[in-house]
Design an enzyme around this catalytic site. Sequence first.
Site, PDB file in Angstrom:
ATOM      1  N   HIS A 386       0.830  -1.206   0.000  1.00  0.00           N
ATOM      2  CA  HIS A 386       0.000   0.000   0.000  1.00  0.00           C
ATOM      3  C   HIS A 386       0.867   1.259   0.000  1.00  0.00           C
ATOM      4  CE1 HIS A 386      -3.733   2.255   1.192  1.00  0.00           C
ATOM      5  NE2 HIS A 386      -2.821   3.104   1.655  1.00  0.00           N
ATOM      6  N   GLU A 387       1.772   1.350   0.950  1.00  0.00           N
ATOM      7  CA  GLU A 387       2.587   2.566   1.064  1.00  0.00           C
ATOM      8  C   GLU A 387       3.541   2.718  -0.119  1.00  0.00           C
ATOM      9  OE1 GLU A 387       1.674   4.760   3.002  1.00  0.00           O
ATOM     10  OE2 GLU A 387       0.368   3.531   4.265  1.00  0.00           O
ATOM     11  N   HIS A 390       1.737   4.436  -2.922  1.00  0.00           N
ATOM     12  CA  HIS A 390       1.846   5.886  -2.792  1.00  0.00           C
ATOM     13  C   HIS A 390       3.196   6.374  -3.307  1.00  0.00           C
ATOM     14  CE1 HIS A 390      -1.810   6.641  -0.587  1.00  0.00           C
ATOM     15  NE2 HIS A 390      -1.477   5.879   0.436  1.00  0.00           N
ATOM     16  N   HIS A 393       3.516   6.281  -7.063  1.00  0.00           N
ATOM     17  CA  HIS A 393       2.717   7.361  -7.640  1.00  0.00           C
ATOM     18  C   HIS A 393       3.510   8.673  -7.562  1.00  0.00           C
ATOM     19  CE1 HIS A 393      -1.667   9.098  -7.962  1.00  0.00           C
ATOM     20  NE2 HIS A 393      -0.881   9.501  -8.951  1.00  0.00           N
TER      21      HIS A 393
END
Length: 597
Positions: A386-387, A390, A393
């Site tokens: 998940h992190e 980020h 991105h």
Amino acid sequence: MEKLPNRNEIPAQYRWDLSHIFAADDAWEKALAACQEKIGVIAAFEGKVAEDPRAAIRANFAFQDEIMPVVEYAFLSREADNSDPKAQAMFMRAMGLITQATAAGSFLEPELLELDESVLQGLIKDPEMSDYDTYLRRLLRQKPHTLDKAQERLLASLGEVLRAPDNTYSTFTSVDLHFPDMELPDGATAPLTDGTWGAFRESPDREIRRQSFEKIMNGYGGYGSTIASTYAASVKKDCAVAAARHYPDALAAAMDPLEIPRAVYENLIAVIHESLPILQDYLALRKKLLGVEELHMYDLYCPLIPDYTMEMPYEKAFDLVLAGLKPMGEDYLDKLREARTGGWIDVYPSVGKSSGAFSAGSLRHVHPYVLLNHNDNLDSAFTIAHELGHSMHSFFSNTNQPLPKAEYSLFVAEVASICNEAVMLRHLLREFTEPRAQAYLLNHFLEQFRTTCFRQTMFAEFELIAHEMAARDEPLTKETLSKAYYELNRTYYGETCQVDEWIANEWMRIPHFYNAFYVYVYATGLCAAVTLSERILNEGDAAVRDYRKFLSAGCSVSPIEALRLAGVDMSSPESLRKAMGVFRDTLEQFRKAVDAL
């Protein structure tokens, strides 16, 4: 469970390396001083923007680029150890710098908007100003909400005051708030913190789950009046700033600058409410599988497949992330490997470290940084994915866009992170075909829907209620806020669950509430991510290429358009309903899987 280590007891390879930003604190001091001196350079443009608007705009963004490393270094130092007085002081000084710089440059946008619109349109069309065209278009769009120079300067000068509720809450909960130790079945005790609570609430021992929930919730509740006062100040700040900028309310002030229609927020709440029967079906199955007469709130997080776990020490978990994200492309994986060994990640809980997890990706000339609090379980493995979503991105946006277009919208901020999780999960379901593993993973996916779509939407609804209460001048107290939160839990869970009274305190432990009207993007992000992950897995390279366009877009286009680049349209509630259809179908798969055990 062992006592939390001090930070210096964590091996260096599991701590992020802030020397990539500044070699040491003295280098940070020099950079801070240089930025403070440069404030005067920016201030010298005041009253002269019309003479050379190009130079004023360029100088403003260049200064932002110079300030950001100073702020991030101080922020990350504090997050690693909130109990370190030096780190706290550095952070406060960095916040002071931001306030001074914002106040000094507050004239820019009002002076730009004083120019004839034809001048601004000319700047937008000027090829030499192409890096700034999106900024200028959005500036024109926000003209009705931009104040005159004196008012903008006044508002900017209040920056530290306006951030005070968030800073106070963060410091209080990270440093001063403590919980009673857990009493373990063998008579030993273990520390209970927000960082360690995850393992306790997932325990197969129901008494451990109940005890941890009660101690956490009542721990916050014991300071409920203080926290309510802090949160009320944050809500009233949101309403006051919205009014000052001529928005009808705080929700509009949060949504409009992001170019997101208010209906997106309202549609989310409406679709989730119409989907509550599916949630009740899942909760009823959870109750049956746990074999309990009453399903309590402390029963919602424990795994449903008894005596089955996926132990995930950090190194094994990272290997799993790399394997699961192989469809994203080899260059994508290379960056993840660099993150693993290159000082990007702070891995384990330690004394004074902030709870939870985040990715800090605003540094254009330095890699993103990731804070984890890793526990050796599947959830923590997904948190890595998940992190790093980020982070990737941020990396693609920073690499492919100039500074004024690099920062992507909050609306799409959770898409890449959840897409990473969804791609990895689909891969695991194809790789781990043993029935118990299938059931375990499907349950994880169901929990992702429950905690991300339903729970975050409940949070979003609570924020809306709190701000509407403030707008009506109703008191925001421990009693009124807890009553509103408890009733929401009854709406979402009460048909099937025993809604324990102390769950009314849970709102007090949600730090996201101090960044108003943000949590809804977790829910919309999951809906978009599920669709994108299916495209990537089913269509391969073509879908990955489209997805990279989204990752690389930054804010060069509107967030709705950015998602369209990847092949998903979030402008319609049907996208939300499709995601709820996936939730329903996954529940049926899970039901069949557990029946086959």
